[in-house]
Design a protein around this motif. Structure first.
Motif, mmCIF file in Angstrom:
data_model
loop_
_atom_site.group_PDB
_atom_site.id
_atom_site.type_symbol
_atom_site.label_atom_id
_atom_site.label_comp_id
_atom_site.label_asym_id
_atom_site.label_seq_id
_atom_site.Cartn_x
_atom_site.Cartn_y
_atom_site.Cartn_z
ATOM 1 N N PRO A 104 -3.857 -5.722 7.735
ATOM 2 C CA PRO A 104 -4.190 -4.736 8.750
ATOM 3 C C PRO A 104 -4.283 -3.358 8.126
ATOM 4 O O PRO A 104 -3.673 -3.080 7.092
ATOM 5 N N PHE A 105 -5.062 -2.498 8.722
ATOM 6 C CA PHE A 105 -5.270 -1.161 8.165
ATOM 7 C C PHE A 105 -3.989 -0.323 8.238
ATOM 8 O O PHE A 105 -3.287 -0.329 9.248
ATOM 9 N N GLY A 106 -3.696 0.379 7.127
ATOM 10 C CA GLY A 106 -2.575 1.315 7.116
ATOM 11 C C GLY A 106 -1.246 0.624 6.953
ATOM 12 O O GLY A 106 -1.124 -0.589 6.879
ATOM 13 N N PHE A 153 0.856 -1.176 0.000
ATOM 14 C CA PHE A 153 0.000 0.000 0.000
ATOM 15 C C PHE A 153 0.893 1.227 0.000
ATOM 16 O O PHE A 153 1.842 1.326 0.763
ATOM 17 N N GLY A 154 0.570 2.157 -0.898
ATOM 18 C CA GLY A 154 1.433 3.306 -1.120
ATOM 19 C C GLY A 154 2.102 3.247 -2.474
ATOM 20 O O GLY A 154 2.690 4.235 -2.928
ATOM 21 N N THR A 155 2.039 2.095 -3.114
ATOM 22 C CA THR A 155 2.595 1.950 -4.471
ATOM 23 C C THR A 155 1.826 2.837 -5.444
ATOM 24 O O THR A 155 0.598 2.961 -5.366
ATOM 25 N N GLN A 156 2.550 3.446 -6.374
ATOM 26 C CA GLN A 156 1.942 4.297 -7.400
ATOM 27 C C GLN A 156 1.508 3.431 -8.593
ATOM 28 O O GLN A 156 2.295 2.658 -9.120
ATOM 29 N N LEU A 157 0.249 3.595 -8.994
ATOM 30 C CA LEU A 157 -0.285 2.915 -10.176
ATOM 31 C C LEU A 157 -0.593 3.971 -11.225
ATOM 32 O O LEU A 157 -1.386 4.886 -10.981
ATOM 33 N N ILE A 158 0.050 3.870 -12.397
ATOM 34 C CA ILE A 158 -0.141 4.843 -13.481
ATOM 35 C C ILE A 158 -0.837 4.141 -14.648
ATOM 36 O O ILE A 158 -0.304 3.170 -15.216
ATOM 37 N N VAL A 159 -2.030 4.621 -14.985
ATOM 38 C CA VAL A 159 -2.835 4.030 -16.064
ATOM 39 C C VAL A 159 -2.967 5.048 -17.182
ATOM 40 O O VAL A 159 -3.421 6.181 -16.954
ATOM 41 N N GLY A 160 -2.562 4.665 -18.391
ATOM 42 C CA GLY A 160 -2.609 5.573 -19.535
ATOM 43 C C GLY A 160 -4.006 5.694 -20.132
ATOM 44 O O GLY A 160 -4.922 4.913 -19.824
ATOM 45 N N HIS A 172 -2.738 6.706 -9.479
ATOM 46 C CA HIS A 172 -3.422 6.276 -8.268
ATOM 47 C C HIS A 172 -2.394 5.788 -7.238
ATOM 48 O O HIS A 172 -1.424 5.107 -7.593
ATOM 49 N N THR A 173 -2.622 6.141 -5.975
ATOM 50 C CA THR A 173 -1.813 5.608 -4.882
ATOM 51 C C THR A 173 -2.608 4.508 -4.199
ATOM 52 O O THR A 173 -3.726 4.750 -3.711
ATOM 53 N N LEU A 174 -2.075 3.299 -4.208
ATOM 54 C CA LEU A 174 -2.809 2.159 -3.666
ATOM 55 C C LEU A 174 -2.968 2.301 -2.156
ATOM 56 O O LEU A 174 -2.009 2.602 -1.427
ATOM 57 N N SER A 175 -4.166 2.093 -1.695
ATOM 58 C CA SER A 175 -4.457 2.134 -0.266
ATOM 59 C C SER A 175 -5.637 1.214 0.017
ATOM 60 O O SER A 175 -6.306 0.743 -0.911
ATOM 61 N N THR A 176 -5.870 0.986 1.289
ATOM 62 C CA THR A 176 -6.997 0.116 1.648
ATOM 63 C C THR A 176 -8.322 0.747 1.287
ATOM 64 O O THR A 176 -9.332 0.062 1.151
#
Length: 381
Positions: free
Chosen positions: A75-77, A29-36, A58-62
């Protein structure tokens, strides 16, 4: 396996790709996802598409992948690692998919009764509309780090298209009795109907047919030559009429038969056809009578009164000078005998048949009139 902080696919230059599997499964969580643009990113866990992302960063989060969060039970966070597969799907339409029948459809043309080897060609456009259905159907064929191109999917559907189109075209030509030579004006209607019939086959894989065009239905030149001969014979038939056409065809048949048997006469040709000597002579007599009928000069009417040219019976105007040939007879005003309207005197009583001109108003009146029918002036004798 290393933790991946950025998930991105730049795409291929030719845009022929359809599905791209990102080469990695360990994320946090926190990984950057870039979609064209024109892409959609799908997270898959256990062979099931759980979350997706459209164009953007997008920044991946719960909070933005709740379905995945519930599956991996994190777990959260925090930057807790988790595993999942990420697939990029091309959402743009591909409009230049060509198709054609690999082998001809053999059928009898309903108008010319000739066996034809018909082929059909066309073009269609497709796009992915239900990525969950599509990816679930295709995921088993995608390897680690592989790119699935349109050709892989289209190769399957071409078989479906060709099978369906053969059935549709055969139905139109045979059951609806439409000649192959007359089918071109119906290509647009056939294309629309074909799209309707094929859509269900694509939709069950999450694919939409954007457009479908049947561009050509044709057959080999040698088949066309056969129809040309039929059309030439028909033109001759229409031009020279029933009897002369039949005599001409009879000459062809008898000449061929006589030549095959080494005989030169029509009677010999009749024998060559297996009719026997007596029957052969009868055939010769029959054809002789037919020829005489066809070659006899046409009956003529009386010569043209203006130029003397004989014309065929029933002709209304002279073929040489154009003068009217049909004779109109009118009753003589004096003796009531029927007289040719062009005569100046009655051949029965000698009365003048020339119209009289009124001395008062110059109106022409019928022969024998005593008073003008227009002004009432007394006519001269």
């Amino acid at each position: 396996m290393a933790i991946i902080d950025v998930i991105k696919f730049n795409g291929l230059a030719n845009r022929d790709w359809l599905v791209y599997r990102f080469p990695g499964e360990s994320f946090v969580f926190g990984t950057q996802l870039i979609v064209g643009e024109g892409q959609i990113a799908v997270f898959v866990k256990g062979g099931k598409a759980v979350d997706f992302f459209t164009a953007g960063t997008h920044t991946l989060s719960t909070s933005n992948i709740p379905l995945l969060q519930s599956i991996v039970n994190l777990p959260f966070g925090g930057r807790t690692p988790f595993t999942a597969e990420v697939f990029f799907i091309n959402k743009t339409s591909k409009l230049d998919v060509l198709w054609g029948t690999s082998d001809p459809i053999s059928l009898i043309d309903p108008k010319y009764a000739v066996r034809l080897r018909v082929r059909a060609f066309g073009q269609l456009g497709i796009r992915i509309t239900d990525f969950r259905v599509f990816l679930t159907s295709l995921i088993g064929a995608v390897g680690d780090g592989d790119v699935v191109k349109y050709d892989t999917v289209i190769s399957y559907f071409k078989g479906v298209i060709v099978t369906k189109m053969k059935t549709l075209i055969a139905d139109i030509i045979i059951n609806q009795k439409i000649s192959v030579l007359e089918i071109a004006p119906r290509l647009e209607d056939i294309s629309a109907y074909s799209k309707q019939q094929l859509s269900g086959e694509f939709e069950r894989f999450g694919i939409e047919i954007v457009n479908f065009n049947l561009t050509s239905i044709n057959f080999p030149d040698e088949d066309f030559e056969t129809i040309n001969r039929i059309l030439e014979d028909k033109a001759a038939f229409d031009l020279i009429g029933d009897s002369r056409y039949n005599v001409m065809r009879s000459f062809d048949v008898m000449e061929t038969a006589a030549g095959n048997e080494g005989g030169g006469s029509i009677a010999a040709a009749g024998i060559g056809l297996g009719l026997g000597a007596g029957a052969g002579v009868a055939v010769g007599q029959t054809f002789g009578q037919g020829i005489g009928e066809a070659m006899r000069p046409p009956a003529t009417s009386a010569p043209c009164q203006k130029c003397g040219t004989p014309n065929a019976e029933g002709t209304k105007f002279c073929s040489n000078c154009g003068d009217k040939l049909a004779v109109v007879k009118l009753p003589c005003h004096s003796c009531a005998a029927l007289v040719d309207e062009r005569m100046k005197f009655c051949p029965e009583c000698g009365s003048s048949l020339t119209k009289k001109k009124c001395p008062g108003c110059s109106k022409e009146n019928p022969p024998g009139s005593k008073f003008c029918s227009d002004c009432g002036t007394k006519m001269e004798g």
